[in-house]
Design an enzyme around this catalytic site. Structure first.
Site, PDB file in Angstrom:
ATOM      1  NE  ARG A 376     -19.316 -12.225-130.728  1.00 54.11           N
ATOM      2  CZ  ARG A 376     -18.179 -12.916-130.679  1.00 54.11           C
ATOM      3  NH1 ARG A 376     -17.030 -12.287-130.812  1.00 54.11           N
ATOM      4  NH2 ARG A 376     -18.192 -14.234-130.512  1.00 54.11           N
ATOM      5  NE  ARG A 406     -13.857 -19.242-129.448  1.00 57.37           N
ATOM      6  CZ  ARG A 406     -13.268 -20.117-128.635  1.00 57.37           C
ATOM      7  NH1 ARG A 406     -11.959 -20.187-128.595  1.00 57.37           N
ATOM      8  NH2 ARG A 406     -13.997 -20.904-127.874  1.00 57.37           N
ATOM      9  CG  HIS A 436     -23.729 -15.444-124.913  1.00 54.61           C
ATOM     10  ND1 HIS A 436     -24.889 -15.950-125.476  1.00 54.61           N
ATOM     11  CD2 HIS A 436     -22.962 -15.033-125.943  1.00 54.61           C
ATOM     12  CE1 HIS A 436     -24.810 -15.857-126.792  1.00 54.61           C
ATOM     13  NE2 HIS A 436     -23.656 -15.306-127.107  1.00 54.61           N
ATOM     14  CE1 TYR A 469     -23.827 -10.710-137.788  1.00 55.39           C
ATOM     15  CE2 TYR A 469     -23.993 -11.397-135.506  1.00 55.39           C
ATOM     16  CZ  TYR A 469     -23.263 -11.285-136.674  1.00 55.39           C
ATOM     17  OH  TYR A 469     -21.977 -11.756-136.721  1.00 55.39           O
ATOM     18  NE  ARG A 565     -27.153 -17.870-137.827  1.00 48.02           N
ATOM     19  CZ  ARG A 565     -25.916 -17.988-137.351  1.00 48.02           C
ATOM     20  NH1 ARG A 565     -24.943 -18.409-138.144  1.00 48.02           N
ATOM     21  NH2 ARG A 565     -25.633 -17.701-136.104  1.00 48.02           N
TER      22      ARG A 565
END
Length: 687
Positions: A376, A406, A436, A469, A565
């Site tokens: 991303r 996505r 990923h 993050y 989380r």
């Protein structure tokens, strides 16, 4: 009707667990100790999460129902039809609660002299400002659809909000219309201040105030407007056209997503029944779809961008991202990494080190190749520009870019096209597998040999998300690790070969086997009278196979601490099943995103950072990397920060216990882990 069970004896259903996670986000919006404007933003996050849930998870369950299957095996023992009903019940309850929270926050804002006004509370001065603003900015951006029985309704955009307008004409006939709320204009319009009072009107209410201007060609007796929103299935469908490139196919699929099947219809519950029935008929929505009565405003995800109004006292205190001790942004980062490994823990430490690494590699004449995975990218990406710079400087640059990340597909497509034009070698992963993993390796000519340098991360190489993050990135010149990284890039090019890795744990071929082996060591050590323990931090755990293995370890006496989380299908603390497992979730200012696995290993802990959650998709259907930490100081740092998070008794919740999302409360000294972690790194700089 008997209330259905939301879990079997051994697992929580993943969709229900996800909704429980989103309830934790809503708790933050409800929390009086959270600054007011931040509470509004959590409300926006809650709403945005719910939109994505319906696009992906609800849509998946609905496809199972539409296919005439029960789905019990993949849904944790619950029938798909029953699960859709449970989800709808939970969502309606949460939506009601979120409206109450919004009302409470608005009252508190008024105490702070911040007023969110609607079209019924406009004074003459504000009226003039709104008129000018409407003519200048809003009117040119409006899409207004006039409806009648003969008109075919165009496909309404996924997750766009519309005002459903009903006009009563002189002959008592009804004229219907839809106004699309423009996304190109900030949802919140700041009106002129009056003394120390601030005023905001939502675009929705500004449009309501200007209805007569919009429909001035109609002679009506009365007019009303109520908001509606439709959410569509977010799955991408690919064409088989062999003449199109992969980028073109993904780009077309993203556009076609707007035409996906509707999976949720949300409407203002005060809308009149005639208008509601007319719209549902026009859109082909029936009782089999998720129909959610809501409040006056939808798309509350926009509250994530609620203006600060200069009120820093109503926001979280900003932290200044810290430097890493011993690693300078003003000298060669490659020289420093050549001597020892370094760990970056964002957002506590600055993401600039990653950009600096790539910029230096782009300029260094001795660097010959750069290989990186991208999942991303930020909208404005210094990562991408550094890679393009490297290609322009004659480096061999290979980028494995995931075009199916996505809801971030379009940003990745745009950068992929730019990089391709500048000579970057693009690799679109492996057929059937999302890439990923988060890793980079460069080769630098030193003497007559090529030496590797690189980094492996738990998070995306994204400057924007790195500010909110929490993620670890390991910078290393350890040739053992980087040789394995190079093998993974070889796998992208020749994926008919299965490579062996000596140090990294990789999906899809080895992760489950390696994890089980590590767990078995803890079981064996415990049975031999030694203390076995496992400490895990991740976003989600859904793999029943892995959960069963953890249950096995628990029954053998292995102590297991889990910080999860989001989704957690495991049920902790059940006698005879999981009594040695404890699980918490931390939801706070930053999004807890790092994945860490720690195994006791009889006094010599094994520590891994990873891109992989313990979900079936991460283990079996993606390319993932878990990296061992060999540097003892870094190993200790990761265990220290895990311990800080585990001791959180301010923002930690106990998950999957009888009292859902109960805060972890004890008599220990108060620890808010994200603040304590920042303080930990401050002290490291001082020592």
């Amino acid at each position: 009707m008997v209330k259905p069970e939301i879990h079997t004896n051994s697992y929580i259903n993943r969709e229900i667990s996800w909704l429980q996670f989103n309830a934790r986000v809503l708790q933050e919006a409800s929390d009086e100790t959270v600054p007011l404007i931040e509470r509004l933003r959590f409300l926006g996050i809650f709403s945005n999460n719910l939109d994505e849930f319906f696009k992906v998870r609800y849509a998946t369950v609905k496809r199972i129902v539409d296919a005439g299957k029960t789905g019990k095996s993949e849904l944790g023992g619950i029938r798909a039809t029953e699960l859709l009903e449970i989800i709808t019940q939970i969502v309606i309850k949460q939506q009601t609660e979120s409206l109450e929270v919004l009302g409470t926050i608005q009252k508190r804002l008024e105490d702070e002299k911040i007023y969110i006004v609607d079209e019924t509370h406009i004074n003459d001065f504000q009226h003039g400002f709104i008129k000018r603003y409407f003519i200048r900015k809003v009117s040119p951006a409006l899409v207004t659809i006039i409806l009648n029985d003969a008109v075919v309704l165009p496909n309404l955009k996924d997750s766009a909000a519309y005002l459903a307008v009903r006009m009563l004409m002189p002959d008592d006939k009804r004229q219907f219309a839809l106004i699309e709320i423009p996304k190109s204009i900030n949802r919140f319009v700041e009106l002129p201040k009056k003394g120390d009072k601030s005023f905001i009107i939502l675009i929705d209410d500004l449009l309501r105030h200007c209805l007569r201007d919009i429909f001035n060609i109609f002679d009506y007796k009365s007019i009303s407007a109520h908001m509606i929103k439709i959410t569509r299935d977010g799955e991408l469908d690919f064409e088989s056209d062999l003449s199109k490139s992969f980028i073109e196919k993904i780009s077309d699929s993203v556009k076609h997503r707007q035409l996906g099947d509707p999976v949720r219809f949300v409407y203002d519950k005060t809308i009149d029944e005639e208008t509601l029935k007319f719209l549902m008929s026009k859109m082909g929505i029936d009782d089999t779809d998720s129909i959610i009565p809501g409040g006056r405003y939808h798309n509350r995800r926009d509250y994530m961008n609620f203006p600060s109004l200069g009120r820093t006292d109503l926001l979280y205190d900003k932290i200044e991202a810290l430097p890493i001790k011993g690693l300078s942004l003003e000298s060669s980062i490659l020289e420093a990494i050549d001597k020892q490994d370094y760990l970056l823990h964002a957002p506590y430490q600055t993401f600039s080190y990653i950009v600096k690494f790539l910029r230096e590699a782009a300029l260094d004449p001795q660097v010959k190749t750069i290989k990186i995975t991208i999942y991303r990218l930020a909208q404005i990406s210094h990562i991408a520009s550094s890679l393009i710079n490297a290609a322009i400087n004659g480096k061999s640059v290979t980028v494995s870019i995931e075009l199916q990340a996505r809801f971030d597909e379009q940003a990745n497509i745009n950068y992929a096209q730019q990089m391709e034009e500048e000579g970057v070698n693009l690799v679109f992963g492996v057929k059937g597998l999302k890439v990923h993993s988060k890793m980079c390796v460069i080769e630098r000519e030193e003497g007559k040999k090529l030496k590797r340098y690189g980094f492996i991360s738990t998070g995306n190489f994204n400057e924007s998300t790195a500010k909110i993050y929490t993620d670890y990135t390991l910078f290393t010149s350890d040739q053992r690790i980087l040789k394995d990284v190079s093998k993974i890039f070889n796998f992208f090019e020749t994926n008919y070969k299965i490579f062996r890795y000596k140090h990294l744990i990789t999906s899809p071929h080895y992760t489950k086997k390696a994890i089980f082996k590590l767990i078995d060591v803890e079981i064996k050590n415990t049975k031999n009278g030694n203390q076995g323990f496992i400490r895990l931090k991740m976003n989600s755990i859904t793999s029943y196979d892995v959960i069963d293995k953890l249950y096995e370890a628990s029954n053998a006496g292995v102590k297991i601490q889990m910080i999860v989380r989001g989704i957690c299908c495991l049920i902790p603390g059940v006698k005879g099943l999981s009594e040695n497992i404890e699980a918490i979730s931390v939801v706070d200012k930053f999004l807890e995103h790092s994945r860490v696995y720690i195994f006791g290993n009889n006094g010599n802990p094994k520590v891994y950072i990873s891109s992989a959650d313990w979900m079936t998709r991460n283990i079996e259907n993606r390319v993932e990397v878990s990296c061992p930490i060999y540097d003892e100081a870094i190993k200790q740092e990761i265990m220290d920060t895990f311990d800080i998070c585990w001791r959180d008794n301010v923002k930690a919740r106990l998950i999957n216990t009888p009292n859902e999302n109960e805060y972890k409360i004890n008599n220990d000294e108060k620890v808010r882990s994200q603040i304590a972690t920042y303080d930990y790194y401050l002290k490291k700089l001082e020592n």
